[in-house]
Scaffold this motif. Structure first.
Motif, PDB file in Angstrom:
ATOM      1  N   VAL C 315      46.650  34.577  40.026  1.00 57.77           N
ATOM      2  CA  VAL C 315      47.546  35.769  39.824  1.00 57.77           C
ATOM      3  C   VAL C 315      47.616  36.292  41.448  1.00 57.77           C
ATOM      4  O   VAL C 315      48.746  36.501  41.784  1.00 57.77           O
ATOM      5  CB  VAL C 315      46.942  36.884  38.980  1.00 57.77           C
ATOM      6  CG1 VAL C 315      47.692  38.143  38.975  1.00 57.77           C
ATOM      7  CG2 VAL C 315      46.902  36.254  37.562  1.00 57.77           C
ATOM      8  N   THR C 385      40.636  49.453  50.947  1.00 61.43           N
ATOM      9  CA  THR C 385      42.010  49.753  50.479  1.00 61.43           C
ATOM     10  C   THR C 385      43.078  48.752  50.762  1.00 61.43           C
ATOM     11  O   THR C 385      44.157  49.008  50.459  1.00 61.43           O
ATOM     12  CB  THR C 385      42.526  51.031  51.390  1.00 61.43           C
ATOM     13  OG1 THR C 385      42.060  50.987  52.595  1.00 61.43           O
ATOM     14  CG2 THR C 385      41.741  52.320  50.795  1.00 61.43           C
ATOM     15  N   ASP C 387      45.482  45.648  50.330  1.00 64.70           N
ATOM     16  CA  ASP C 387      46.141  45.165  48.912  1.00 64.70           C
ATOM     17  C   ASP C 387      45.640  44.100  48.142  1.00 64.70           C
ATOM     18  O   ASP C 387      45.471  44.231  47.254  1.00 64.70           O
ATOM     19  CB  ASP C 387      47.415  44.528  49.683  1.00 64.70           C
ATOM     20  CG  ASP C 387      48.566  45.014  48.981  1.00 64.70           C
ATOM     21  OD1 ASP C 387      48.618  46.155  48.154  1.00 64.70           O
ATOM     22  OD2 ASP C 387      49.415  44.290  49.098  1.00 64.70           O
ATOM     23  N   HIS C 389      42.162  43.308  48.253  1.00 60.05           N
ATOM     24  CA  HIS C 389      41.206  43.807  47.371  1.00 60.05           C
ATOM     25  C   HIS C 389      41.334  44.550  45.943  1.00 60.05           C
ATOM     26  O   HIS C 389      40.758  44.660  45.132  1.00 60.05           O
ATOM     27  CB  HIS C 389      40.075  44.630  48.283  1.00 60.05           C
ATOM     28  CG  HIS C 389      39.396  43.507  49.278  1.00 60.05           C
ATOM     29  ND1 HIS C 389      38.800  44.151  50.260  1.00 60.05           N
ATOM     30  CD2 HIS C 389      39.072  42.325  49.166  1.00 60.05           C
ATOM     31  CE1 HIS C 389      38.287  43.124  51.004  1.00 60.05           C
ATOM     32  NE2 HIS C 389      38.285  42.118  50.145  1.00 60.05           N
ATOM     33  N   GLY C 390      42.432  45.253  46.363  1.00 55.63           N
ATOM     34  CA  GLY C 390      43.004  46.105  45.181  1.00 55.63           C
ATOM     35  C   GLY C 390      43.632  45.373  44.112  1.00 55.63           C
ATOM     36  O   GLY C 390      43.161  45.670  42.967  1.00 55.63           O
ATOM     37  N   LYS C 391      44.178  44.354  44.529  1.00 50.27           N
ATOM     38  CA  LYS C 391      44.679  43.436  43.288  1.00 50.27           C
ATOM     39  C   LYS C 391      43.498  42.849  42.343  1.00 50.27           C
ATOM     40  O   LYS C 391      43.544  42.593  41.156  1.00 50.27           O
ATOM     41  CB  LYS C 391      45.634  42.296  44.037  1.00 50.27           C
ATOM     42  CG  LYS C 391      46.964  42.655  44.184  1.00 50.27           C
ATOM     43  CD  LYS C 391      47.890  41.815  44.630  1.00 50.27           C
ATOM     44  CE  LYS C 391      49.210  42.291  44.930  1.00 50.27           C
ATOM     45  NZ  LYS C 391      50.306  41.251  45.432  1.00 50.27           N
ATOM     46  N   SER C 393      40.376  43.872  42.321  1.00 52.63           N
ATOM     47  CA  SER C 393      39.737  44.781  41.423  1.00 52.63           C
ATOM     48  C   SER C 393      40.288  45.231  40.171  1.00 52.63           C
ATOM     49  O   SER C 393      39.896  45.261  39.016  1.00 52.63           O
ATOM     50  CB  SER C 393      39.628  46.062  42.388  1.00 52.63           C
ATOM     51  OG  SER C 393      39.229  46.056  43.654  1.00 52.63           O
ATOM     52  N   THR C 394      41.686  45.210  40.317  1.00 53.45           N
ATOM     53  CA  THR C 394      42.591  45.206  39.016  1.00 53.45           C
ATOM     54  C   THR C 394      42.374  44.347  37.939  1.00 53.45           C
ATOM     55  O   THR C 394      42.311  44.491  36.851  1.00 53.45           O
ATOM     56  CB  THR C 394      44.184  45.390  39.408  1.00 53.45           C
ATOM     57  OG1 THR C 394      44.271  46.348  40.546  1.00 53.45           O
ATOM     58  CG2 THR C 394      44.961  45.810  38.323  1.00 53.45           C
ATOM     59  N   LEU C 395      42.497  43.133  38.509  1.00 56.10           N
ATOM     60  CA  LEU C 395      42.051  41.972  37.754  1.00 56.10           C
ATOM     61  C   LEU C 395      40.754  41.979  36.996  1.00 56.10           C
ATOM     62  O   LEU C 395      40.418  41.712  35.957  1.00 56.10           O
ATOM     63  CB  LEU C 395      42.231  40.818  38.423  1.00 56.10           C
ATOM     64  CG  LEU C 395      43.748  40.004  38.517  1.00 56.10           C
ATOM     65  CD1 LEU C 395      43.674  38.742  39.110  1.00 56.10           C
ATOM     66  CD2 LEU C 395      44.034  39.678  37.000  1.00 56.10           C
ATOM     67  N   GLN C 397      39.118  44.454  36.726  1.00 54.96           N
ATOM     68  CA  GLN C 397      38.755  45.574  35.611  1.00 54.96           C
ATOM     69  C   GLN C 397      39.172  45.056  34.022  1.00 54.96           C
ATOM     70  O   GLN C 397      38.587  45.417  33.149  1.00 54.96           O
ATOM     71  CB  GLN C 397      39.788  46.764  36.018  1.00 54.96           C
ATOM     72  CG  GLN C 397      39.307  48.232  35.180  1.00 54.96           C
ATOM     73  CD  GLN C 397      40.441  49.232  35.882  1.00 54.96           C
ATOM     74  OE1 GLN C 397      41.593  48.942  36.384  1.00 54.96           O
ATOM     75  NE2 GLN C 397      40.000  50.380  35.835  1.00 54.96           N
ATOM     76  N   ILE C 409      36.981  51.769  39.679  1.00 58.15           N
ATOM     77  CA  ILE C 409      37.393  51.171  40.784  1.00 58.15           C
ATOM     78  C   ILE C 409      37.353  52.257  41.911  1.00 58.15           C
ATOM     79  O   ILE C 409      38.106  53.316  41.804  1.00 58.15           O
ATOM     80  CB  ILE C 409      38.763  50.647  41.075  1.00 58.15           C
ATOM     81  CG1 ILE C 409      38.803  49.402  39.997  1.00 58.15           C
ATOM     82  CG2 ILE C 409      39.135  50.074  42.172  1.00 58.15           C
ATOM     83  CD1 ILE C 409      40.021  48.703  39.794  1.00 58.15           C
TER      84      ILE C 409
END
Lengths: 306, 290, 532
Positions: C315, C385, C387, C389-391, C393-395, C397, C409
């Motif tokens: 992803v 912060t 991008d 790492h954010g993505k 983290s979202t996965l 979660q 997060i």
């Protein structure tokens, strides 16, 4: 007048003092110090401690502040913790670019904004008024960063008219200036319109219309001078704000301005540089306020200073 | 029965001029419709949104708008329409609370400064200048850096440098000639300071404060989306409009819908509150009314 | 920032003029190839060109063109001489004697010799606290210039990883006369022996390097035996990723690391050629192993099972810009062993759930688990912060939610994150490392780094002994055996769940000819020239 200016300058000192204390407190609140950031994510505790000592960060906060004031008295803002160069030098390299953007944006937005405002005022209630004020309020509602990105897509990528980044040629000033101008032009158009209408008054305008074209122009010119007084205030405020740099726009266009320098300094915990840029912005703000007030007096002789 | 009818009629008589003025101001009507739509969307988000705004569905990644996904899907296969609808809650909270923080602080300080004058006024005015002279954008970024990205921190940041506008407005209005006489009279008959401020002065500054708040509400949405755009707004995976746009700018060539829909919504919402502000000024400030 | 970090090693290798595959016959006379320019992107502002005072990724990339170290690391991860012709290690493994190359001059005209090497390393020890290789040099007892071309490093204890540090751009050799002339302020007065020299430093905008016409000591495997062909190299500062792409499209920059989503578009674009390369590092999910509840290895193991690495690679990276990692040492780094895959705590929802059940983390009516003492179980993941790492983290979660764990997060700006993690404010930690040496263990998983770079606060005496042994063992075979054991132990104890190794895809303008690429993807610029 000279006395007034002097008094205002003296009054600005406590404000600058307040700003510098505020920056110091803000810095104290930010987690992470320059040593941690400078040392990076592979450093040992030893290394961090050593840098902290080199930078004098192991001293109590009041001592650090006094050192800063002492340096300031000698005309120095200190050294950047990252580049080891004088903070004044760092700022001096960036400031012309910010100044150029600020001057450009203030000029463009004033010409366009005041022009549209006059257009709307003299066409009050008619299509011209509605269209210009419609444009103005839409302009107030669009995020600036969106406009910047659309600008790049259209003028740089599709039409190849303007460069994407940098500040090397005169063409590269166009997109950032336009992006920065949209909002302030909209504000000024609205203010010009309403203050023109206030000055003219409906009767006034009707009389002017009934008379010949030349006289109408005379009245308009007279009205305009008075209507410009509140616009001057806004121009001053906007100019002061623009001198602080526009971080998001500078970031998008890779512009070497003060805004990016300041934000980078926060991220690097480069405290002398943060302190320096914030003080510069404060001075710029206070000075442009003073200039506005002096202009006021020139535009409106009824105002007197005591 | 009869008295009730009479009372209703009286009430109607009292409100009619205002309502008529509202109806005669097209910007206000349009603005109220847009702003009302925003509030309704926020209030009924769970009913309007067809899907969970943060539920990931990898098989549905980057789908263009269709009957199944009205606004398409994002890079995690989340339904963009649902995200945008739920995002309205964040927008309303951000706008309302940041305005509330700024207005409460600013009005209180403005009242105190204008009422007591003298050294109190001087002190507050200097404080005001310090905040005004401080670069606001930088300050907000620093606060978010200090406390980490979150909606509450964003509200604090926007609120903290939003108050001087209110303080100036209220102070000016308290110091204006009419108010001053009024206050002197109230003082002369021995009214308590807090009572004079809250019961006698405050009601007179409500109109300009509301007008300013409308503008500030829009300003907060724009500032918030700008900070989210550079990754310093609300934490993931919350569906903040600016944050959705920030993801979307990476896909601007291949999946335009991710940027376009939240972008249009931000602009529309801000337009709505700006029109409300304009309209209110026309209605409440008769000097400029049609 | 990620993008440039990933790009840096490839360029660095190239700039340090590494060995390339044997050259094919070159057509055209060198003189006709000289000229032109290549523009790179700098994602952050380079701060200083003083190589002892920064770890800034852009600055360190630029060091690679200006300065040369004594040795370099070849594609097969062995070390070869660059400014050193050869070296010998003493029998007690405590001294390394370097024989230096003759006839080398700095770009200020002064000669390169053992004194310059001594001067450089002494300066590093004196002012280099901000340099990533500072700690290693604390192990140096003395540096001696025996004669013009003989240089000896005496160490307090034997050190295997020192060769890695010596080949980094941070170990480049300075011109002593230039340092003195600049009164030690060499942030903008960088002088080395490299193929390029600093021409102009425009703060916040661009750094321009100019070809060193006197350069004539490239490694033997280059066809070009003299100075580089490309006249100018430029690093243009463009922080915003969308603008970087626009600048590439508009022809304002020639080289740009791509994100997965852009790959298809630029692969199809005839103006660019895409070059692949690996990165020497990986990204992992760490647990705060010191503090409850994640001091319990069983809980770490259970949650490690909930992680679906292939979904992340699919992803976030579209299966193109990353490869799933099994083990703490990345595939690209010496010490990686595919046999370790047997010990991987692979994705297994049933095992994750069973493990959590067993520990008393029972699911409530909403499907979310509570701690054994009945409180809601909401572990907090700290990350940057960025991008990417954010993505991820979202996965993560979503993946944790599938086993009933409500992951929170918290994204922090880099400086705040660096400050927060040693204080153990986090439960989980998502980050990557980039360190082309198996000794990365001593930086990220050793006890004495617990208050600093060991951000999972893991300390295990058994692992500590292995780390120490690995540092001092100079026999390659024995050393690799030690790291096999260290990895196995780490994988079982699970302070880290390794996620993926980043893969770089760099779009380069086709006007750049004869750019060579090694087997690991490193780019070799010394034969490259620009078609006018």
């Amino acid at each position: 007048m000279g006395r007034y200016v002097l008094r205002r300058l003296v009054l600005a000192l406590p404000v600058l003092l307040g700003v510098s204390v505020a920056v110091f407190l803000m810095i104290e609140l930010v987690p992470g110090d320059p040593a941690t950031v400078l040392a990076g994510d592979t450093a040992s505790a030893d290394q961090v401690e050593r840098i902290r000592h080199e930078l004098g960060l192991d001293q109590p906060l009041p001592v650090q502040y006094l050192r800063f004031v002492e340096r300031l008295a000698h005309g120095s803002l200190g050294e950047s913790t990252r580049t080891h160069r004088e903070v004044l030098l760092e700022i001096a390299e960036r400031f012309p670019y910010t100044l150029a953007l600020a001057l450009g944006a203030v000029t463009l937005s004033t010409v366009v904004g005041v022009g549209l405002g006059i257009l709307a005022a003299i066409n009050r209630g008619r299509a011209g008024d509605h269209v210009t004020m419609g444009i103005a309020i839409v302009g107030l509602s669009v995020p600036t960063f969106l406009l910047a990105i659309v600008g790049i897509i259209v003028f740089s990528l599709a039409l190849h008219w303007l460069p994407v980044t940098g500040a090397r040629t005169w063409q590269s000033y166009i997109l950032p200036i336009v992006a920065l101008s949209l909002h302030s032009a909209a504000v000024k158009a609205r203010i010009t319109r309403s203050s023109m209408l206030e000055v003219l008054g409906q009767e006034y305008l009707r009389t002017a219309r009934a008379k010949g074209l030349r006289e109408r122009l005379v009245i308009l010119r007279h009205a305009l001078k008075n209507a410009l007084i509140p616009v001057t205030t806004i121009v001053g405020l906007q100019f002061g704000a623009l001198l602080g740099g526009a971080f998001i726009i500078e970031n998008i266009f890779g512009w070497p301005g003060v805004g990016r320098l300041a934000v980078q300094a926060i991220f690097n915990r480069d405290f002398p540089l943060v302190q320096g840029t914030v003080l510069l912005v404060a001075v710029a703000y206070l000075l442009s306020n003073l200039v506005v007030d002096v202009l006021y007096a020139w535009l409106d002789p009824r105002i007197r200073y005591g | 029965m009869a008295s009730a009818v009479l009372a209703a009629a009286a009430r109607r008589r009292r409100v009619t001029p205002l309502l008529r003025r509202v109806r005669r101001s097209p910007p206000l009507v349009v603005g109220l419709v847009l702003f009302g739509a925003l509030l309704l969307m926020a209030a009924f988000a769970p009913l309007i949104a067809p899907a969970d705004p943060i539920a990931i569905q990898v098989s549905e990644r980057l789908q263009p708008p269709s009957a199944a996904h009205l606004f398409g899907t994002d890079d995690f296969g989340r339904d963009l329409f649902s995200r945008v609808v739920w995002g309205s809650r964040l927008a309303v909270r951000l706008g309302t609370l940041s305005v509330l923080v700024a207005a409460t602080g600013g009005v209180a300080l403005g009242l105190v400064a204008g009422y007591y004058r003298g050294w109190v006024d001087n002190l507050i005015s200097r404080l005001l200048e310090v905040v005004l002279a401080f670069p606001g954008e930088l300050f907000a970024i620093a606060i978010i850096a200090v406390l980490g990205p979150s909606l509450d921190n964003l509200i604090v940041a926007l609120g903290l440098f939003g108050w001087p506008g209110y303080a100036r407005l209220v102070r000016g209005s308290v110091l204006s000639a009419g108010q001053r006489e009024y206050v002197e009279a109230a003082r002369a008959i021995g009214a308590r300071a807090s009572r004079v401020m809250l019961r006698h002065i405050l009601p007179n500054v409500v109109a300009p404060v509301i007008i300013l708040s409308a503008t500030r509400f829009g300003g907060a949405l724009l500032a918030g989306s700008g900070l989210s755009f550079i990754g310093l707004g609300v934490p993931i995976p919350q569906p903040e409009w600016g944050a959705i746009m920030a993801t979307g700018r990476d896909y601007i060539g291949s999946a335009w819908w991710i940027v376009v829909f939240p972008g249009v919504l931000i602009a529309t919402a801000v337009l709505g509150v700006n029109l409300v502000g304009d309209g209110l000024r026309d209605v409440l400030d008769p000097r400029l009314g049609d | 920032m990620n993008r440039i970090v990933r790009l840096a090693p490839a360029l660095l290798l190239a700039a340090a003029a590494c060995a390339a595959p044997a050259p094919t016959g070159q057509g055209g006379t060198p003189a006709s190839k000289v000229g032109g320019s290549v523009t790179f992107v700098a994602t952050t502002d380079p701060d200083t060109l003083d190589l002892h005072q920064t770890s800034n990724p852009v600055s360190s990339t630029i060091f690679g063109w200006i300065y040369e170290p004594l040795i370099y690391q070849d594609l097969d991860n062995t070390y070869k001489g660059l400014l050193a012709e050869s070296w010998a290690v003493s029998s007690d493994n405590r001294a390394i004697t370097f024989k230096l190359r003759k006839g080398v001059t700095f770009t200020d005209g002064s000669p390169f010799n053992a004194e310059a090497v001594k001067f450089t390393f002494e300066r590093l020890v004196r002012v280099g606290a901000k340099s990533p290789i500072f700690e290693t040099f604390k192990n140096i007892a003395s540096a001696e210039a025996k004669d013009e071309t003989t240089f000896v490093l005496n160490m307090k204890e034997p050190s295997a990883p020192i060769f890695h540090d010596l080949q980094t751009a941070y170990a480049g050799i300075l011109s002593p006369s230039a340092v003195k002339a600049a009164n030690d302020n060499i942030g903008r007065a960088a002088v080395g022996t490299g193929p390029y020299k600093l021409k102009e430093f425009q703060t916040g905008q661009q750094i321009t390097l100019e070809r060193n016409a006197d350069y004539k000591w490239p490694p033997a495997l280059f066809a070009n035996r003299g100075a580089p062909y490309i006249q100018e190299l430029r690093y243009r500062v463009i922080p915003e990723p969308a603008t970087q792409l626009a600048a590439l499209d508009a022809g304002e920059v020639d080289v740009l690391g791509l994100a997965a989503k852009d790959l298809a578009r630029y692969s199809a674009d005839g103006r660019f050629k895409i070059y692949d390369s690996f990165t020497y590092g990986l990204t992992y999910l760490g647990f705060d192993a010191k503090r409850p509840p994640f001091d319990n290895a069983k809980l770490r193991q259970a949650l490690s099972r909930a992680v679906n690495k292939s979904e992340i690679v699919q992803v976030v990276f579209e299966n193109k810009l990353a490869k799933v990692s099994c083990c703490p040492i990345a595939e690209s780094i010496q010490g990686y062993d595919p046999k370790l895959k047997d010990f991987e705590l692979g994705y297994d929802v049933a095992k994750a759930k069973a493990g959590l059940d067993e520990l008393g983390y029972k699911a409530g009516a909403d499907g979310l688990r509570a701690t054994p003492d009945g409180k809601p179980f909401k572990p907090v993941l700290y990350t940057s912060t960025s991008d990417t790492h954010g993505k991820i983290s979202t996965l993560l979660q979503a993946q944790f939610k599938a086993v009933g764990v409500d992951l929170q997060i918290k994204q922090l700006e880099a400086g705040a994150l660096l400050a927060a993690t040693p204080k153990a404010e986090h439960d989980l930690y998502l980050n990557g490392y980039s360190w082309n040496e198996p000794d990365m263990f001593s930086l990220f998983l050793s006890c004495d780094r617990i208050a600093s770079s060991n951000r999972v606060l893991y300390c295990n005496p058994e692992l500590e002994a292995l780390i120490r042994a690995g540092r001092t063992e100079l026999d390659q075979g024995k050393r690799m055996k030690i790291y096999f054991d260290a990895q196995k132990l780490t994988m079982q104890e699970a302070p880290w769940q390794p996620l993926y190794m980043p893969v770089s895809k760099t779009a380069i303008n086709v006007k750049i000819q004869d750019l060579k690429q090694g087997q690991a993807g490193g780019l070799y610029w010394h034969d490259a020239w620009v078609k006018q």
